[in-house]
Design a protein around this motif. Structure first.
Motif: not given
Length: 78
Positions: A5-10, A32-40, A44-51, A63-64
């Motif tokens: 898993a991506d350490p920042l996502v963890l 973040t201002s980096c379009p490639r760094l979309t941690i949160w 959410a896309d992976r289903g680890y958190v919900s709104r 957290v889900t």
């Protein structure tokens, strides 16, 4: 063996697991201002958190079950 898993996502899921966070706090803290760094967004896309909308409080990020499982699999239990 757990999937890699991506350490920042963890880190992000672990931070949310401590307590549900207001949407504004999440955006301000993980902005973040980096379009490639979309941690949160990735979490959410992976289903680890919900709104979730909570009356009188607004939008909350929590957290889900999948997020809790991810943390357990990687030794980051609460």
């Amino acid at each position: 063996m757990p999937d890699t898993a991506d350490p920042l996502v963890l880190d992000f899921v672990e931070w949310i697991a401590r307590e549900p966070r207001a949407y504004a706090e999440v955006v301000a803290t993980w902005k973040t201002s980096c379009p490639r760094l979309t941690i949160w967004e990735d979490a959410a896309d992976r289903g680890y958190v919900s709104r979730e909308a909570i009356v009188g409080f607004g939008l909350v990020i929590a957290v889900t079950e999948a997020g809790e499982r991810l943390l357990r699999e990687h030794g980051r239990t609460q």
